[in-house]
Design a protein around this motif. Structure first.
Motif, PDB file in Angstrom:
ATOM      1  N   THR A 176       0.785  -1.364   0.653  1.00  0.00           N
ATOM      2  CA  THR A 176       0.042   0.251   0.094  1.00  0.00           C
ATOM      3  C   THR A 176       0.798   1.619  -0.011  1.00  0.00           C
ATOM      4  O   THR A 176       2.153   1.548   0.710  1.00  0.00           O
ATOM      5  CB  THR A 176      -0.915   0.256   1.008  1.00  0.00           C
TER       6      THR A 176
ATOM      7  N   TYR B  82      -6.587   2.636  22.692  1.00  0.00           N
ATOM      8  CA  TYR B  82      -6.545   1.232  22.499  1.00  0.00           C
ATOM      9  C   TYR B  82      -6.452  -0.264  22.738  1.00  0.00           C
ATOM     10  O   TYR B  82      -6.375  -1.454  23.025  1.00  0.00           O
ATOM     11  CB  TYR B  82      -5.454   1.149  21.049  1.00  0.00           C
TER      12      TYR B  82
ATOM     13  N   PHE C 161       0.588   5.033  17.100  1.00  0.00           N
ATOM     14  CA  PHE C 161      -0.742   5.886  16.321  1.00  0.00           C
ATOM     15  C   PHE C 161      -1.039   6.475  15.586  1.00  0.00           C
ATOM     16  O   PHE C 161      -0.207   6.937  15.200  1.00  0.00           O
ATOM     17  CB  PHE C 161      -1.720   6.041  17.270  1.00  0.00           C
TER      18      PHE C 161
ATOM     19  N   GLY D  54      -3.273   2.558   5.216  1.00  0.00           N
ATOM     20  CA  GLY D  54      -3.544   2.512   3.957  1.00  0.00           C
ATOM     21  C   GLY D  54      -2.606   2.874   3.671  1.00  0.00           C
ATOM     22  O   GLY D  54      -2.143   4.104   2.514  1.00  0.00           O
TER      23      GLY D  54
ATOM     24  N   ASN E 149      -2.607  -7.648  19.936  1.00  0.00           N
ATOM     25  CA  ASN E 149      -3.564  -7.067  19.410  1.00  0.00           C
ATOM     26  C   ASN E 149      -3.469  -7.347  17.737  1.00  0.00           C
ATOM     27  O   ASN E 149      -1.980  -7.472  16.949  1.00  0.00           O
ATOM     28  CB  ASN E 149      -2.265  -5.923  19.636  1.00  0.00           C
TER      29      ASN E 149
HETATM   30  C1  LIG Z   1      -0.468  -0.413  13.790  1.00  0.00           C
HETATM   31  C2  LIG Z   1      -0.797   0.338  13.797  1.00  0.00           C
HETATM   32  C3  LIG Z   1       0.053   1.977  13.962  1.00  0.00           C
HETATM   33  C4  LIG Z   1      -0.636   0.136  12.048  1.00  0.00           C
HETATM   34  O1  LIG Z   1      -1.060   1.373  11.440  1.00  0.00           O
HETATM   35  P1  LIG Z   1      -1.709   1.607   9.371  1.00  0.00           P
HETATM   36  O2  LIG Z   1      -1.349   2.716   8.803  1.00  0.00           O
HETATM   37  O3  LIG Z   1      -2.710   1.222   9.696  1.00  0.00           O
HETATM   38  O4  LIG Z   1      -0.748   0.418   8.707  1.00  0.00           O
HETATM   39  P2  LIG Z   1      -0.426   1.231   7.093  1.00  0.00           P
HETATM   40  O5  LIG Z   1      -1.864   0.825   6.543  1.00  0.00           O
HETATM   41  O6  LIG Z   1       0.472   0.930   6.711  1.00  0.00           O
HETATM   42  O7  LIG Z   1      -0.257  -0.999   6.928  1.00  0.00           O
HETATM   43  C5  LIG Z   1       1.026  -1.143   7.076  1.00  0.00           C
HETATM   44  C6  LIG Z   1       0.841  -3.083   7.637  1.00  0.00           C
HETATM   45  O8  LIG Z   1      -0.045  -3.561   7.980  1.00  0.00           O
HETATM   46  C7  LIG Z   1      -0.754  -4.099   8.073  1.00  0.00           C
HETATM   47  N1  LIG Z   1      -1.968  -3.818   8.233  1.00  0.00           N
HETATM   48  C8  LIG Z   1      -2.408  -2.252   9.067  1.00  0.00           C
HETATM   49  N2  LIG Z   1      -4.198  -2.599   9.255  1.00  0.00           N
HETATM   50  C9  LIG Z   1      -4.652  -3.498   8.737  1.00  0.00           C
HETATM   51  C10 LIG Z   1      -6.166  -2.867   8.447  1.00  0.00           C
HETATM   52  N3  LIG Z   1      -6.782  -2.528   9.536  1.00  0.00           N
HETATM   53  N4  LIG Z   1      -5.755  -4.445   7.768  1.00  0.00           N
HETATM   54  C11 LIG Z   1      -4.938  -4.837   7.469  1.00  0.00           C
HETATM   55  N5  LIG Z   1      -4.101  -4.728   7.569  1.00  0.00           N
HETATM   56  C12 LIG Z   1      -3.334  -3.522   8.088  1.00  0.00           C
HETATM   57  C13 LIG Z   1      -0.986  -4.727   6.674  1.00  0.00           C
HETATM   58  O9  LIG Z   1      -0.320  -5.816   6.206  1.00  0.00           O
HETATM   59  C14 LIG Z   1      -0.453  -3.386   5.952  1.00  0.00           C
HETATM   60  O10 LIG Z   1       1.065  -4.342   5.320  1.00  0.00           O
HETATM   61  P3  LIG Z   1       1.027  -4.136   3.370  1.00  0.00           P
HETATM   62  O11 LIG Z   1       1.523  -2.388   3.437  1.00  0.00           O
HETATM   63  O12 LIG Z   1       1.816  -4.994   2.759  1.00  0.00           O
HETATM   64  O13 LIG Z   1      -0.643  -3.480   3.177  1.00  0.00           O
HETATM   65  C15 LIG Z   1      -2.425   1.190  13.645  1.00  0.00           C
HETATM   66  O14 LIG Z   1      -3.040   0.079  13.102  1.00  0.00           O
HETATM   67  C16 LIG Z   1      -3.207   1.796  14.667  1.00  0.00           C
HETATM   68  O15 LIG Z   1      -2.559   2.486  15.120  1.00  0.00           O
HETATM   69  N6  LIG Z   1      -2.887   0.782  15.756  1.00  0.00           N
HETATM   70  C17 LIG Z   1      -4.242   0.842  16.610  1.00  0.00           C
HETATM   71  C18 LIG Z   1      -2.408   1.681  17.632  1.00  0.00           C
HETATM   72  C19 LIG Z   1      -1.378   0.314  18.245  1.00  0.00           C
HETATM   73  O16 LIG Z   1      -2.160  -0.474  18.004  1.00  0.00           O
HETATM   74  N7  LIG Z   1      -0.440   0.997  18.468  1.00  0.00           N
HETATM   75  C20 LIG Z   1       1.001   0.013  18.565  1.00  0.00           C
HETATM   76  C21 LIG Z   1       0.785  -0.042  19.745  1.00  0.00           C
HETATM   77  S1  LIG Z   1       2.445  -1.066  19.722  1.00  0.00           S
END
Ligand SMILES: CC(C)(COP(=O)(O)OP(=O)(O)OC[C@H]1O[C@@H](n2cnc3c(N)ncnc32)[C@H](O)[C@@H]1OP(=O)(O)O)[C@@H](O)C(=O)NCCC(=O)NCCS
Length: 320
Positions: free
Chosen positions: A153, A182, A254, A262, A292
């Motif tokens: 992505t 979260y 976060f 995305g 998580n």
């Molecule tokens: C974990 C987090 C920071 C990831 O950020 P994000 O912007 O959603 O991540 P990305 O879109 O860059 O995704 C990166 C990869 O993670 C996976 N992924 C992340 N979110 C996903 C979703 N909602 N659905 C499916 N895959 C997901 C994908 O496999 C993706 O891989 P790709 O690039 O090959 O598609 C975000 O989900 C978040 O803030 N979560 C809540 C807070 C949290 O858990 N923080 C970490 C505490 S340790």
């Protein structure tokens, strides 16, 4: 600790170092055992086969540490020399349960019995499970330069990643609180009455004292994501969980709920990883909650892999 025990520990630690390093080169040498609440527990009657020390930790209500775990912790440090640690660990955990059953403070709700266990030391897992411990959180590690596979992505156009400044206090605090909320779903955090004020004070200090270690991602001028890293001087509290080297701690990550999936998180961490490599950081550690569903796959794609698992019984006397 009496000198006889100290000699046994020294000898054990040598054997444990060999065993740990054959399992995982990123583990440290085992540290000296802490002063325990009682004499060490000895495994299977053989003084030199293995031992464990229980430490009681009371976490003050006015510290952020109480947001990231129970108020009273009983932490067992274990040293075992056998290749298959299961029988000896089983024996030590049985003795530990008996010890905790005699501690009135272990009967309270806001308590945890904790064993930090090397993630790749799999022969201990059956004993940990049998005694009612759950794999709650993971310390993951990324050695410098570890490549990240190309993203599927692409980040949204116009995403800007910049260091946060003291003027960003409100939004950084808000995004940090997002992680606290979260992680509470998985027991990773325990929000307390003082948490909001403590996070704000900690953020204020970090932005003032450590410029360049907090990053914001902005979309059309709107902050959508945050990463906070502790540089080695601030990460000394956890650096001894990995091999020696300049060690940073990725404290917070976060992305706002509506912006996830995305590519924003990946773009931000790619940049942070590259900056940490450029600053001479050898190893970066972070915590994630074992269940998580967002962060586990995310961190593994971003070059981080399990090093330690924190096995916990909450409250402490759930331990069997
Ligand atoms: C974990 C987090 C920071 C990831 O950020 P994000 O912007 O959603 O991540 P990305 O879109 O860059 O995704 C990166 C990869 O993670 C996976 N992924 C992340 N979110 C996903 C979703 N909602 N659905 C499916 N895959 C997901 C994908 O496999 C993706 O891989 P790709 O690039 O090959 O598609 C975000 O989900 C978040 O803030 N979560 C809540 C807070 C949290 O858990 N923080 C970490 C505490 S340790």
């Amino acid at each position: 600790m009496p000198w006889v025990i100290r000699d046994v520990v020294k000898d054990l630690n040598k054997a444990v170092t060999r065993r740990w390093h054959s399992l995982d080169p990123l583990l440290p040498e085992p540290s000296d055992l802490p002063e325990g609440c009682a004499p060490p527990l000895l495994a299977l009657g053989e003084n030199s086969n293995g031992l464990a020390v229980c430490r009681h930790e009371h976490v003050a209500a006015d510290t952020l540490a109480q947001t990231w775990g129970a108020a009273t912790k009983f932490i067992l440090s274990v040293r075992l020399r056998e290749t298959d640690v299961n029988p000896a660990l089983d024996d030590l955990l049985t003795q530990w349960r008996e010890h905790l059953a005699g501690q009135p403070e272990a009967e309270q709700d806001d308590t945890a019995a904790i064993v930090n266990w090397p993630a790749r030391d799999v022969t201990g897992v059956p004993a940990l499970l049998r005694h009612g411990l759950q794999p709650m959180s993971v310390v993951a590690v990324r050695p410098a330069g570890r490549p990240i596979p190309a993203a599927s992505t692409a980040p949204p156009e116009g995403l800007v990643i910049r260091p946060a400044s003291p003027a960003d206090l409100d939004v950084v605090t808000e995004l940090e609180m997002g992680v606290v909320r979260y992680d509470a779903h998985f027991g990773g955090s325990i929000p307390r009455p003082a948490t909001g004020a403590l996070v704000r004070a900690d953020t204020q200090a970090a932005l003032a004292q450590r410029p360049g270690w907090t990053w914001l991602a902005e979309q059309d001028g709107r902050p959508v994501a945050l990463t906070v890293v502790e540089p080695p001087a601030a990460a000394a509290w956890i650096a001894n969980m990995t091999r020696p080297g300049a060690t940073a701690y990725l404290q917070n990550m976060f992305v706002r709920p509506g912006e996830r999936g995305g590519g924003i998180g990946a773009a931000l961490v790619r940049q942070v990883n590259a900056e940490l490599d450029a600053r001479g950081i050898d190893l970066t550690l972070l915590h994630y909650a074992q269940v998580n569903p967002l962060s586990v796959p995310f961190w593994h794609q971003m070059g981080y892999r399990p090093l330690w698992t924190a096995w916990e019984a909450r409250p402490a006397l759930v331990l069997r």
